[in-house]
Design a protein around this motif. Structure first.
Motif, PDB file in Angstrom:
ATOM      1  N   ALA A 266       0.815  -1.218   0.000  1.00  0.00           N
ATOM      2  CA  ALA A 266       0.000   0.000   0.000  1.00  0.00           C
ATOM      3  C   ALA A 266       0.845   1.263   0.000  1.00  0.00           C
ATOM      4  O   ALA A 266       0.465   2.271  -0.619  1.00  0.00           O
ATOM      5  CB  ALA A 266      -0.938   0.002   1.211  1.00  0.00           C
ATOM      6  N   GLY A 267       2.002   1.241   0.690  1.00  0.00           N
ATOM      7  CA  GLY A 267       2.731   2.487   0.858  1.00  0.00           C
ATOM      8  C   GLY A 267       4.218   2.435   0.651  1.00  0.00           C
ATOM      9  O   GLY A 267       4.884   3.488   0.666  1.00  0.00           O
TER      10      GLY A 267
ATOM     11  N   PHE B  25      17.783   2.777  17.026  1.00  0.00           N
ATOM     12  CA  PHE B  25      17.959   3.453  15.742  1.00  0.00           C
ATOM     13  C   PHE B  25      17.320   2.660  14.600  1.00  0.00           C
ATOM     14  O   PHE B  25      17.531   1.454  14.462  1.00  0.00           O
ATOM     15  CB  PHE B  25      19.442   3.657  15.445  1.00  0.00           C
ATOM     16  CG  PHE B  25      19.700   4.296  14.104  1.00  0.00           C
ATOM     17  CD1 PHE B  25      19.452   5.646  13.899  1.00  0.00           C
ATOM     18  CD2 PHE B  25      20.175   3.537  13.036  1.00  0.00           C
ATOM     19  CE1 PHE B  25      19.677   6.239  12.668  1.00  0.00           C
ATOM     20  CE2 PHE B  25      20.403   4.120  11.798  1.00  0.00           C
ATOM     21  CZ  PHE B  25      20.148   5.480  11.610  1.00  0.00           C
ATOM     22  N   VAL B  26      16.540   3.388  13.782  1.00  0.00           N
ATOM     23  CA  VAL B  26      15.964   2.836  12.558  1.00  0.00           C
ATOM     24  C   VAL B  26      16.342   3.769  11.411  1.00  0.00           C
ATOM     25  O   VAL B  26      16.059   4.979  11.481  1.00  0.00           O
ATOM     26  CB  VAL B  26      14.424   2.729  12.662  1.00  0.00           C
ATOM     27  CG1 VAL B  26      13.827   2.263  11.344  1.00  0.00           C
ATOM     28  CG2 VAL B  26      14.024   1.776  13.776  1.00  0.00           C
ATOM     29  N   PRO B  27      16.980   3.260  10.366  1.00  0.00           N
ATOM     30  CA  PRO B  27      17.388   4.138   9.255  1.00  0.00           C
ATOM     31  C   PRO B  27      16.189   4.622   8.448  1.00  0.00           C
ATOM     32  O   PRO B  27      15.126   3.992   8.427  1.00  0.00           O
ATOM     33  CB  PRO B  27      18.293   3.228   8.414  1.00  0.00           C
ATOM     34  CG  PRO B  27      17.837   1.841   8.726  1.00  0.00           C
ATOM     35  CD  PRO B  27      17.405   1.859  10.159  1.00  0.00           C
TER      36      PRO B  27
ATOM     37  N   GLY C  94       7.522   3.745   2.928  1.00  0.00           N
ATOM     38  CA  GLY C  94       7.251   4.916   2.107  1.00  0.00           C
ATOM     39  C   GLY C  94       8.324   5.976   2.203  1.00  0.00           C
ATOM     40  O   GLY C  94       8.237   7.010   1.523  1.00  0.00           O
ATOM     41  N   GLU C  95       9.330   5.735   3.064  1.00  0.00           N
ATOM     42  CA  GLU C  95      10.404   6.697   3.329  1.00  0.00           C
ATOM     43  C   GLU C  95       9.810   8.076   3.638  1.00  0.00           C
ATOM     44  O   GLU C  95       8.817   8.173   4.363  1.00  0.00           O
ATOM     45  CB  GLU C  95      11.410   6.707   2.167  1.00  0.00           C
ATOM     46  CG  GLU C  95      12.103   5.350   2.008  1.00  0.00           C
ATOM     47  CD  GLU C  95      13.223   5.353   1.002  1.00  0.00           C
ATOM     48  OE1 GLU C  95      13.524   6.405   0.406  1.00  0.00           O
ATOM     49  OE2 GLU C  95      13.820   4.269   0.798  1.00  0.00           O
ATOM     50  N   GLU C  96      10.380   9.150   3.122  1.00  0.00           N
ATOM     51  CA  GLU C  96       9.898  10.487   3.468  1.00  0.00           C
ATOM     52  C   GLU C  96       8.424  10.673   3.099  1.00  0.00           C
ATOM     53  O   GLU C  96       7.653  11.296   3.824  1.00  0.00           O
ATOM     54  CB  GLU C  96      10.754  11.549   2.762  1.00  0.00           C
ATOM     55  CG  GLU C  96      10.502  12.974   3.241  1.00  0.00           C
ATOM     56  CD  GLU C  96      10.984  13.253   4.659  1.00  0.00           C
ATOM     57  OE1 GLU C  96      10.460  14.184   5.309  1.00  0.00           O
ATOM     58  OE2 GLU C  96      11.884  12.507   5.131  1.00  0.00           O
ATOM     59  N   GLY C  97       8.037  10.090   1.978  1.00  0.00           N
ATOM     60  CA  GLY C  97       6.650  10.221   1.529  1.00  0.00           C
ATOM     61  C   GLY C  97       5.661   9.436   2.356  1.00  0.00           C
ATOM     62  O   GLY C  97       4.443   9.657   2.253  1.00  0.00           O
ATOM     63  N   GLY C  98       6.155   8.517   3.183  1.00  0.00           N
ATOM     64  CA  GLY C  98       5.262   7.718   4.009  1.00  0.00           C
ATOM     65  C   GLY C  98       5.039   8.276   5.395  1.00  0.00           C
ATOM     66  O   GLY C  98       4.208   7.743   6.163  1.00  0.00           O
TER      67      GLY C  98
END
Length: 560
Positions: free
Chosen positions: A256-257, A388-390, A396-400
């Motif tokens: 979905a994302g 820490f999570v990269p 969705g990275e930045e868009g998610g």
């Protein structure tokens, strides 16, 4: 005996009564919608004030839809047992719905006369006697014994039939012999079950072929998921039937994302069952209130630092990948719009507790919660401390960012259908165990199966199982066609409560032996109890999903 050999007025009366009941139900929905609305829109305060009515409405909707579907499922050449069980369930469902609608009428000032007229109708009395009276129940119980538990039939195509046969054999030959030990000794699901399930492709059932799974690339395949889940759950809910849910929720969220790179990287791994997955949503203070979650992610160079607690995270020890719902917007007033999904990687642990410390000092620890049932996968309390999570592991990275609620809901729909299928598998196992025990066990010189009360119990259990199973498959087909979102919650609501009732009666038929841990029905009974709690507690589904959907639909209809 076929359906055409039965008195035709019985089936006709059942359908006619349901047809008369539906508009009475719809009228109460419309009245409650008006009572809960301000300026044509549902109002939160009024909804809360009418929670009891909304809860009853959701249950009435579930019973009524299942009864209607049970009658639709009857083919002209339906077997005697199929017709008998459908009529029994219709009587039970209408008997449950009528008093709920009467209570709603009293609360809302609606006229009682139409409901009272239906309740007093001669054809309703005749159906109660002919379809579900003592003699009818005894006849159905004897027909059930002859059918050897082969009830609730649904028409499946060849691939689904082959999958059902294969997974029922695997469940009986591989899962069932290990199920008791896993439950009684609170073991983690062993590789002797996980590896053959990997080889059978169960972790990729919801993942499209283009990403390494077995689902079609252009549509969902809910029915295959239902078939496999039901078959595995018949042998063990915790050691087999529930293993597929977590990878499905995560894979659907990714579909979905997720970015294309994330899909290409993670979905083939999830489909292969390496890593195994867990889902971390619930928090100690919020439960099913997803919008209120407080677990925090703080921006740092290259990613996020997670701090806080999660609870009831099933399979978190064994899993190597956790989907963690995280608040990334520090403004709590953003509600569900401030949530994002993080994919947390960790080593797999077989025990009841673990601790993982990152080279950067971030810490994740977990401890299994002792439970009365549903053992094998273990549900964990989790504690994160600057873990820490990269950025690449944000779905969705930045868009998610801020879209985690919607991605989670995309996955939960399949989870609810799976839970309905799990309930069906548990019910089928309990019913078959009760039939076998009742045939073998002698009381006062005769088999239990010879007594009318035992026959009545078995007939009612079977009627409920058949109705729930048929509804689950019917809703699965609708979901595959793009609809049925509310109905997925509805069938989950009904099937899970029904599993409690059916396993309770199966244990009761076993008498003292049913209370012994060495008897499978004792495990089925305690396992069934969790079904109404997870993947959406029944109160949340009834109030926030089913009743709300019904009331919104009534307001939309009134506005046209």
């Amino acid at each position: 005996m076929k359906m055409n050999d039965l008195p035709p007025d019985m089936v006709h009366s059942a359908r006619d009564l349901l047809g008369r009941l539906r508009p009475l139900f719809d009228a109460r929905v419309a009245a409650l919608a008006v009572a809960c609305a301000v300026d044509g829109r549902l109002d939160a305060g009024r909804l809360d004030a009418h929670q009891v009515a909304s809860f009853d409405l959701a249950w009435a909707s579930a019973d009524l839809l299942a009864a209607e579907n049970a009658m639709r499922a009857l083919a002209p050449d339906a077997r005697e047992i199929d017709v008998q069980l459908a009529l029994i369930f219709v009587v039970e469902a209408v008997s449950a719905v009528l008093p709920k609608l009467e209570s709603l009428s009293l609360e809302l000032g609606q006229p009682l006369a139409p409901l009272q007229a239906l309740a007093a109708a001669p054809e309703w009395a005749a159906l109660r006697l002919a379809g579900a009276g003592a003699e009818a129940l005894a006849n159905a119980g004897r027909a059930l014994a002859r059918a050897d538990g082969d009830i609730g039939r649904v028409v499946l195509d060849e691939p689904l039939t082959m999958a059902q046969d294969a997974f029922r054999r695997f469940a009986a030959d591989v899962v069932a012999p290990q199920a008791e030990a896993i439950h009684r000794h609170d073991l983690t699901v062993p590789e002797s079950l996980l590896q053959p399930m990997r080889e059978m492709g169960v972790f990729g059932l919801s993942i499209p072929e283009q990403y390494g799974g077995s689902a079609p690339n252009d549509r969902e395949d809910t029915l295959m998921m239902v078939v496999v889940t039901e078959a595995l759950s018949e042998a063990s809910l915790a050691a087999a039937g529930s293993l597929i849910t977590r990878p499905e929720i995560l894979s659907r969220a990714l579909l979905a994302g997720g970015t294309e790179a994330q899909k290409q990287h993670w979905l083939p791994k999830i489909a292969a069952g390496d890593p195994l997955c867990a889902i971390a949503i619930t928090e100690p203070d919020f439960g099913s209130d997803v919008a209120g979650l407080a677990f925090k992610g703080t921006r740092t160079e290259g990613g996020w630092l997670l701090t806080g607690a999660k609870t009831w995270c099933t399979f978190a020890g064994k899993a190597g990948l956790l989907m963690v719902v995280t608040r990334t917007d520090p403004d709590r007033s953003a509600g569900h719009r401030g949530l994002s999904l993080m994919m947390v990687e960790k080593p797999s642990h077989d025990g009841h507790a673990f601790e993982f410390i990152q080279p950067t000092g971030g810490r994740l620890s977990g401890k299994a919660i002792p439970t009365i049932g549903y053992r094998g996968m273990h549900s964990f309390d989790l504690s994160f401390d600057n873990f820490f999570v990269p950025d690449a592991n944000v779905i969705g990275e930045e868009g998610g960012l801020g879209k985690g609620f919607y991605f989670t809901m995309a996955g939960m729909m399949g989870g609810r259908m799976q839970t309905a299928a799990r309930a069906a598998g548990v019910m089928r196992a309990a019913l078959r165990a009760a039939l076998s025990y009742a045939a073998d066990r002698k009381v006062f010189g005769a088999p239990l199966l010879d007594y009318p009360l035992t026959l009545a119990k078995l007939a009612r259990m079977a009627a409920r199982f058949a109705a729930c199973r048929q509804l689950a498959y019917a809703v699965g087909r609708v979901l595959d066609q793009g609809g049925g979102r509310m109905e997925a919650s509805l069938v989950k609501l009904l099937a899970c409560r029904s599993a409690e009732l059916v396993t309770r009666e199966a244990l009761q038929i076993h008498g003292g032996m049913g209370y012994a841990e060495e008897t499978a029905v004792s495990r089925l009974f305690v396992d069934a109890r969790v079904l109404s709690i997870f993947e959406g507690a029944e109160e949340t589904l009834a109030l926030k999903v089913i009743a709300r959907s019904l009331l919104e639909g009534a307001l939309e209809t009134a506005a046209v």
